[in-house]
Write a protein that holds these residues in place. Structure first.
Motif, mmCIF file in Angstrom:
data_model
loop_
_atom_site.group_PDB
_atom_site.id
_atom_site.type_symbol
_atom_site.label_atom_id
_atom_site.label_comp_id
_atom_site.label_asym_id
_atom_site.label_seq_id
_atom_site.Cartn_x
_atom_site.Cartn_y
_atom_site.Cartn_z
ATOM 1 N N GLU A 25 43.972 53.923 36.631
ATOM 2 C CA GLU A 25 43.707 51.604 37.073
ATOM 3 C C GLU A 25 42.106 51.805 37.720
ATOM 4 O O GLU A 25 41.723 50.896 38.429
ATOM 5 C CB GLU A 25 44.998 51.357 37.386
ATOM 6 N N ARG B 239 39.559 51.135 35.776
ATOM 7 C CA ARG B 239 39.451 49.953 35.270
ATOM 8 C C ARG B 239 38.953 49.063 35.855
ATOM 9 O O ARG B 239 37.830 48.395 35.850
ATOM 10 C CB ARG B 239 41.167 49.411 34.672
ATOM 11 N N TYR C 280 36.678 49.268 32.625
ATOM 12 C CA TYR C 280 37.137 49.107 31.495
ATOM 13 C C TYR C 280 38.070 48.921 31.239
ATOM 14 O O TYR C 280 38.919 48.203 31.888
ATOM 15 C CB TYR C 280 37.752 51.125 31.206
#
Length: 275
Positions: free
Chosen positions: A138, A141, A146
């Protein structure tokens, strides 16, 4: 050796591009004045490598000739190739390059995603040989932006406005990124998927197309990434790609805060305010 059509074209273009970047003075030859095309001539490379001009010409053409590691090393020295370029030359010529000593490795558990999650709040992901994301945590991201549509880190690098807006050194690093992808492609010279990815990306990114045409190769396992996050501010990471022996062609890419920066402190905001 027998060189496939695609690899023959790669070998020709690679050798031509390496010749074109050198001047006679770079290799200790007298400068004979202006040339119609830049770089060394085939005859000059042959003399420097101690091989026949016809033989070197056939090599550039991918002809069915006998070649040895010693000869490739001599050509590599003549063209001032670095380690990554020398490995690339071996692979394009149909030979296995000499194994590098001390290749890093990392033990992999059956629960690889748990390894990535344990790296939080530092970004981490696993990519396959084509640079597709195989797993991601995570933090990657959140830090790099992302999203669900990001499936390949090379494609995202050149097509994601969100990622590009955060990368403080995108223009400077882009050539190195493409050179690393070409080096990876050279390790699988008969795998057409690399060419497909490159061709598709070149259709939508003129910047990638220009860099891909240079035929540069690099093989660093580490890099520095500087990111400007919209909430956490400037973050600088040391990124290291570790090969996963249990997953051939896959790499575990870990990001650590660069020493001397406050990146570690800023990352704690991710823990306090996830998402």
């Amino acid at each position: 050796m027998t060189i496939s059509g695609g690899r023959r074209d790669e070998l020709r273009d690679f050798l031509r591009s390496r010749r074109a970047r050198l001047s006679p003075g770079d290799v200790g030859l007298p400068d004979a004045g202006r040339r119609r095309t830049p770089g060394l001539r085939r005859e000059e490379v042959a003399v420097l490598a101690g091989v026949g001009v016809s033989w070197y010409t056939w090599l550039e053409q991918g002809r069915d000739i006998k070649v040895s590691g010693d000869v490739l090393d001599a050509i590599g020295r003549a063209l001032l190739l670095d380690g990554a370029e020398r490995e690339h030359l071996y692979l394009l010529s149909g030979l296995n390059p000499p194994r590098a000593d001390g290749t890093p490795a990392v033990p992999v558990s059956d629960e690889l995603q748990r390894v990535l999650d344990a790296w939080y709040p530092r970004p981490a992901y696993v990519r396959d040989r084509y640079w597709n994301f195989a797993a991601i945590n995570e933090a990657a991201r959140i830090v790099f932006g992302y999203g669900d549509t990001d499936h390949n880190c090379l494609v995202s690098y050149f097509t994601s406005d969100r990622y590009r807006a955060r990368d403080l050194e995108w223009a400077e690093a882009s050539a190195q990124v493409v050179a690393r992808f070409r080096a990876d492609a050279g390790r699988y010279p008969d795998d057409q998927e690399f060419g497909r990815i490159a061709a598709d990306l070149a259709e939508v990114s003129a910047e990638f197309a220009e860099l891909w045409a240079r035929h540069d190769v690099r093989a660093e396992a580490t890099a520095v990434k500087a990111i400007r996050h919209p909430e956490m501010g400037d973050l600088t990471f040391e990124a290291m790609a570790l090969p996963l022996d249990e997953h051939p062609g896959h790499y575990l890419v870990l990001h650590n805060p660069l020493p001397g920066t406050d990146t570690g402190e800023r990352l704690r905001l991710v823990v306090a305010h996830p998402g």
